[in-house]
Design a protein around this motif. Sequence first.
Motif, PDB file in Angstrom:
ATOM      1  N   ASN A 116      54.594 -15.658  20.498  1.00  0.00           N
ATOM      2  CA  ASN A 116      55.522 -16.437  19.671  1.00  0.00           C
ATOM      3  C   ASN A 116      55.155 -17.931  19.702  1.00  0.00           C
ATOM      4  O   ASN A 116      55.223 -18.623  18.677  1.00  0.00           O
ATOM      5  CB  ASN A 116      56.960 -16.254  20.162  1.00  0.00           C
ATOM      6  N   ARG A 117      54.776 -18.457  20.847  1.00  0.00           N
ATOM      7  CA  ARG A 117      54.392 -19.859  20.961  1.00  0.00           C
ATOM      8  C   ARG A 117      53.105 -20.150  20.177  1.00  0.00           C
ATOM      9  O   ARG A 117      52.999 -21.173  19.491  1.00  0.00           O
ATOM     10  CB  ARG A 117      54.187 -20.214  22.439  1.00  0.00           C
ATOM     11  N   ILE A 118      52.119 -19.251  20.309  1.00  0.00           N
ATOM     12  CA  ILE A 118      50.866 -19.452  19.577  1.00  0.00           C
ATOM     13  C   ILE A 118      51.118 -19.403  18.078  1.00  0.00           C
ATOM     14  O   ILE A 118      50.530 -20.195  17.309  1.00  0.00           O
ATOM     15  CB  ILE A 118      49.831 -18.388  20.004  1.00  0.00           C
ATOM     16  N   ALA A 119      52.020 -18.527  17.645  1.00  0.00           N
ATOM     17  CA  ALA A 119      52.309 -18.407  16.217  1.00  0.00           C
ATOM     18  C   ALA A 119      52.962 -19.668  15.670  1.00  0.00           C
ATOM     19  O   ALA A 119      52.744 -20.031  14.499  1.00  0.00           O
ATOM     20  CB  ALA A 119      53.212 -17.188  15.974  1.00  0.00           C
ATOM     21  N   MET A 138      52.914 -24.005  19.335  1.00  0.00           N
ATOM     22  CA  MET A 138      53.341 -24.604  20.598  1.00  0.00           C
ATOM     23  C   MET A 138      52.298 -24.297  21.678  1.00  0.00           C
ATOM     24  O   MET A 138      51.658 -23.252  21.672  1.00  0.00           O
ATOM     25  CB  MET A 138      54.704 -24.026  21.030  1.00  0.00           C
ATOM     26  N   PRO A 139      52.121 -25.223  22.640  1.00  0.00           N
ATOM     27  CA  PRO A 139      51.250 -24.937  23.785  1.00  0.00           C
ATOM     28  C   PRO A 139      51.894 -23.886  24.683  1.00  0.00           C
ATOM     29  O   PRO A 139      53.114 -23.734  24.726  1.00  0.00           O
ATOM     30  CB  PRO A 139      51.122 -26.291  24.493  1.00  0.00           C
ATOM     31  N   ASN A 190      46.840 -28.777  25.868  1.00  0.00           N
ATOM     32  CA  ASN A 190      46.004 -28.085  24.882  1.00  0.00           C
ATOM     33  C   ASN A 190      46.744 -26.838  24.349  1.00  0.00           C
ATOM     34  O   ASN A 190      47.403 -26.122  25.111  1.00  0.00           O
ATOM     35  CB  ASN A 190      44.675 -27.670  25.502  1.00  0.00           C
ATOM     36  N   THR A 191      46.602 -26.624  23.052  1.00  0.00           N
ATOM     37  CA  THR A 191      47.206 -25.430  22.443  1.00  0.00           C
ATOM     38  C   THR A 191      46.181 -24.281  22.439  1.00  0.00           C
ATOM     39  O   THR A 191      44.984 -24.485  22.680  1.00  0.00           O
ATOM     40  CB  THR A 191      47.643 -25.718  20.995  1.00  0.00           C
ATOM     41  N   GLY A 192      46.672 -23.126  22.103  1.00  0.00           N
ATOM     42  CA  GLY A 192      45.795 -21.952  22.046  1.00  0.00           C
ATOM     43  C   GLY A 192      45.655 -21.270  23.384  1.00  0.00           C
ATOM     44  O   GLY A 192      46.483 -21.435  24.290  1.00  0.00           O
ATOM     45  N   TYR A 193      44.567 -20.514  23.507  1.00  0.00           N
ATOM     46  CA  TYR A 193      44.362 -19.677  24.696  1.00  0.00           C
ATOM     47  C   TYR A 193      43.647 -20.404  25.825  1.00  0.00           C
ATOM     48  O   TYR A 193      43.697 -19.965  26.972  1.00  0.00           O
ATOM     49  CB  TYR A 193      43.529 -18.432  24.324  1.00  0.00           C
TER      50      TYR A 193
END
Length: 580
Positions: A479-482, A485-486, A520-523
């Motif tokens: 949900n955060r990645i969508a 959000m970091p 940083n955002t993403g994985y």
Amino acid sequence: MFLSEDQNQHSEEGSFKEQIMRALEEGRNNRDVDATKKTRTTNRTSKKEAKNNDENDLASSYERLFGNKKKMDEKAVAKQSEITAKDTPTKERVPLVDKSVPSATESIPKSSGHSKRELKQEEKIKKNTTAAKEQQREPSIEASRKAGAVSADSKKMMNSNLSAENKEGKAKETSKTSQMNEEEPSIFHRISEKFEELHHMEDDYEGDLSEESNLKRAERRKEDRVVRKIVYILTIGILIVAGVLAISGYNYVSAGLKPLDRNDKKLVQVEVPSGSSNRQIGDILEDGDVIRDGMVFNFYTKFKNLTNFQAGYYQFSPNMTLDQISKELQQGGSAEPLDDASKLTIPEGYDVDQIASLVAKKTDFKKEDFIKVIKDDKFFDQLKAQYPDLLTDAGNAKDVRYRLEGYLFPATYNVHKSKSLEDLVTQMVDTTNQVLTPYYSQIKEKGMTVQEVMTLASLVEKEGVTQSDRKNIAQVFFNRIATGMPLQSDISILYALGEHKEFVYNKDLEVDSPYNLYKNTGYGPGPFDNPSQEAILAVLDPTDNDYVYFVADISTGKVYYAKTYEEHMELVEKYVNKDK
């Protein structure tokens, strides 16, 4: 001369009656024999035809006999007329014709014949009648003989008396003939009645046969219904039993394919003798409480065409899958029994640094040597060529600390003196590949890479304790990645710091590292530790929710979820800052 003719006539009548009686009795016997044979061998239609044939035969016999009798009566009447004509004027001569006797062309009444007793009684009556008639004629004959001895003068008188007697005898004969003719129809009437009785008896017999046949058919139908019910019940019972057995067998095989106990990591040492078959190896593993059923193991290895199992000593745990056990059996065991010093158990969630320290503690290898092997790009390329589906994405990742981070599967391994560090690392990577092989197609369907899956799994491994929490936390990360959000996971901060401590402070969130997922955002670059299979499955099958925050109670480990930042801060104050 005239007297002898009368006697002949009476004798002919007697013999004629006897012939009638014999003919009737013979016809009766023939009909009884024919009726018996025809009843056994013919159907109802043939019985009717036999009846008509019997009646026709009787009519023919009657016509033959009574036709002759008529001729004889006509001859007797003619002779008597000639005798009377000598003493009677021409005007008084009237032919004596008995119209009561049926002609040969007239129809004969249908009859069925007398019984033997009735025939004997009628024969006896007729004999008595004949004897009485002869006795009545004897005085006339004697008188005529005496008259022959008298003189010629009295001859005319005797002739006159004789003529009178002849007339009287003629009248008597006529009356007796009429009486016989009256009796004869009564005899055939009784014969007809007997035939009718026989017909009724036949009908009754046929009715009895029909009723008996109906009863038998009804009984057969009843028996057929009972048999059908029994067959139906047996069929249903067999189907139910077959269904239960099929379901039980399916469940039994399915259970046999799974690990004996996913939560039991205790190592069990087993010995596989040289030349052991798959079935014997399965029995050894079952006896050692490593797997659930040796027969299922045998079928599984044959179905997968797994061969070349090596002899030696092995250490397996009940939480291992059949595929993992088979792979180790193919790699070979130890020639000597294993002790605690040769066993190496990698806990779930350990990173590369922690694993290197454990290897140095449990073996003769040094921590620096282990880290060197992990950083060796040449060695990594060899592994990538051996496991392309697993390591291709890791080889393309940037800014990673260790390319093999996240791919050293947590399990128990045998560390032999004859094995190198490269062999140990290869064994760890191979185990990870075995776990992910069934899910490579699913990962592609989700639009993710293996590196992304292993990265989220490494976070979920540390953030959640139960499988339910792990699946909910995985969905929170999605949900955060969508929403852009970091991820804001403390695990990323600790990894970026290179430290392992209980609390993360605000100043720690400022660390400059690509692994800092607060900034940083993403994985991020890649995994932060080496996750378990349960954490990987939680990422591949998360629980749907709309939360974007979660916090865990440190004392209990329970996780609380929130949809807004305000709700999240209230949960933090309540369950995290309560003791500060």
